[in-house]
Scaffold this active site. Structure first.
Site, PDB file in Angstrom:
ATOM      1  N   HIS A  93       8.231 -14.173   2.284  1.00 13.94           N
ATOM      2  CA  HIS A  93       7.504 -13.084   2.932  1.00 13.94           C
ATOM      3  C   HIS A  93       6.479 -12.454   1.999  1.00 13.94           C
ATOM      4  CE1 HIS A  93      10.263 -13.308   6.267  1.00 13.94           C
ATOM      5  NE2 HIS A  93      11.288 -13.080   5.477  1.00 13.94           N
ATOM      6  N   HIS A 120       6.688  -5.628  -5.001  1.00 14.12           N
ATOM      7  CA  HIS A 120       6.131  -6.770  -4.263  1.00 14.12           C
ATOM      8  C   HIS A 120       4.772  -6.378  -3.689  1.00 14.12           C
ATOM      9  CE1 HIS A 120       8.357  -4.393  -1.238  1.00 14.12           C
ATOM     10  NE2 HIS A 120       7.270  -4.626  -0.519  1.00 14.12           N
ATOM     11  N   HIS A 122       1.522  -6.794  -0.542  1.00 17.90           N
ATOM     12  CA  HIS A 122       1.095  -7.081   0.832  1.00 17.90           C
ATOM     13  C   HIS A 122      -0.414  -7.299   0.857  1.00 17.90           C
ATOM     14  CE1 HIS A 122       4.923  -5.734   2.645  1.00 17.90           C
ATOM     15  NE2 HIS A 122       4.940  -4.858   1.658  1.00 17.90           N
ATOM     16  N   THR A 204       8.903  -1.356   5.693  1.00 21.52           N
ATOM     17  CA  THR A 204       7.869  -1.957   6.539  1.00 21.52           C
ATOM     18  C   THR A 204       8.214  -3.393   6.915  1.00 21.52           C
ATOM     19  OG1 THR A 204       6.522  -2.766   4.695  1.00 21.52           O
ATOM     20  CG2 THR A 204       6.104  -0.510   5.444  1.00 21.52           C
ATOM     21  N   THR A 205       9.451  -3.808   6.635  1.00 18.55           N
ATOM     22  CA  THR A 205       9.951  -5.131   7.053  1.00 18.55           C
ATOM     23  C   THR A 205      11.295  -4.907   7.740  1.00 18.55           C
ATOM     24  OG1 THR A 205      11.046  -5.387   4.912  1.00 18.55           O
ATOM     25  CG2 THR A 205       8.851  -6.378   5.148  1.00 18.55           C
TER      26      THR A 205
HETATM   27 ZN   LIG Z   1       6.413  -3.674   1.060  1.00 22.13          ZN
END
Ligand SMILES: [Zn+2]
Length: 256
Positions: A93, A120, A122, A204-205
């Site tokens: 992801h 992480h 995006h 947000t996941t």
């Molecule tokens: Zn995130």
């Protein structure tokens, strides 16, 4: 038992076993691909654990506006970001850096200590700032002893090469090979200005869990076009669209 019946029972048993194996598998696969039927607008229906993705009233990301934020004199946030050791992984992801020494980096929010567990990326940015999006956004996920989360969001705009991330980025395309211990200077990575927007949101996941304290830095950091493209070669689009803010309060303060 006639032989055909025995065969039938054996097949049924094998079928039940394989169903059992399926049921033990991970929750339904989610993605950022709407056309595949597993993108953000489907997350809430993919698994009952994800229902907040559809029904939650404190979902993230949201559109943020510095002009509309309430300016408070108090300082609720202190960032303790220095050197972080850990491992870089491609989890399907995103690209994620799992921090090995959790106590080394932390955020203090309203007197509680949240230890950095991972960060992480995006693309494009998930939050919007003053009507704008950015090519990328970094999320630093911090957890307290009871599992509550405080996530620091940092926008990334195109500019000069980001030296603090250069070593990690050199390895982006080779992440399926053996893992290697890495070190990142998060102090050097953070924006110079610690002006931040604070609000109550969610992951947000999936499962889109709420009660996440969001601290979104106003000043973006930079990455070169090449660095941004290197990430986008792996993930063309891994952002959740803007969610309704339902009149949520956003506070602006200068974190220490
Ligand atoms: Zn995130």
């Amino acid at each position: 038992m006639p032989r055909f019946q025995r065969a039938y029972v054996a097949i049924l048993a094998a079928w039940t076993l394989s169903l059992g194996a399926l049921a033990e598998e991970k929750p339904a696969h989610w993605s950022y691909n709407e056309r595949a039927g597993s993108g953000p607008s489907h997350w809430g229906a993919l698994d009952s654990d994800n229902r907040l993705c559809k029904t939650g009233l404190q979902q993230s990301p949201i559109a943020l506006h510095t002009r509309e934020a309430q300016r408070l004199a108090e300082r609720d946030v202190t960032l303790h970001f220095g050197s972080a050791k850990g491992e870089l992984v491609n989890n399907g992801h995103t690209i994620q850096f799992n921090v090995a020494d959790a106590a080394a980096n932390a955020v203090t929010y309203k007197g509680d200590n949240y230890a950095l567990t991972q960060f992480h990326f995006h693309t494009p940015s998930e939050h919007h700032l003053n009507g704008k999006t950015f090519p990328m956004e970094m999320h630093l996920v911090n957890k307290d002893s009871s599992g509550r989360l405080t996530v620091v969001g940092v926008f990334i705009k195109q500019g000069s090469k980001n030296d603090a991330l250069a070593r990690l980025w050199d390895r982006l395309s080779a992440l399926d090979t053996a893992q290697k211990a890495e070190e990142v200077d998060l102090g050097a990575l953070m924006p110079a200005s610690h002006e931040a927007l604070l609000y109550a949101g969610s992951l947000t996941t999936p499962p889109c869990s709420e009660d996440v304290n969001w601290i979104v830095m106003v000043q973006p950091i930079e990455m070169s076009g090449q660095q941004i493209q290197a990430f986008q070669k792996l993930f063309r689009n891994n952002h959740r669209p803007i969610q309704r803010d339902h009149g949520r309060r956003v506070v602006e303060e200068a974190a220490m």
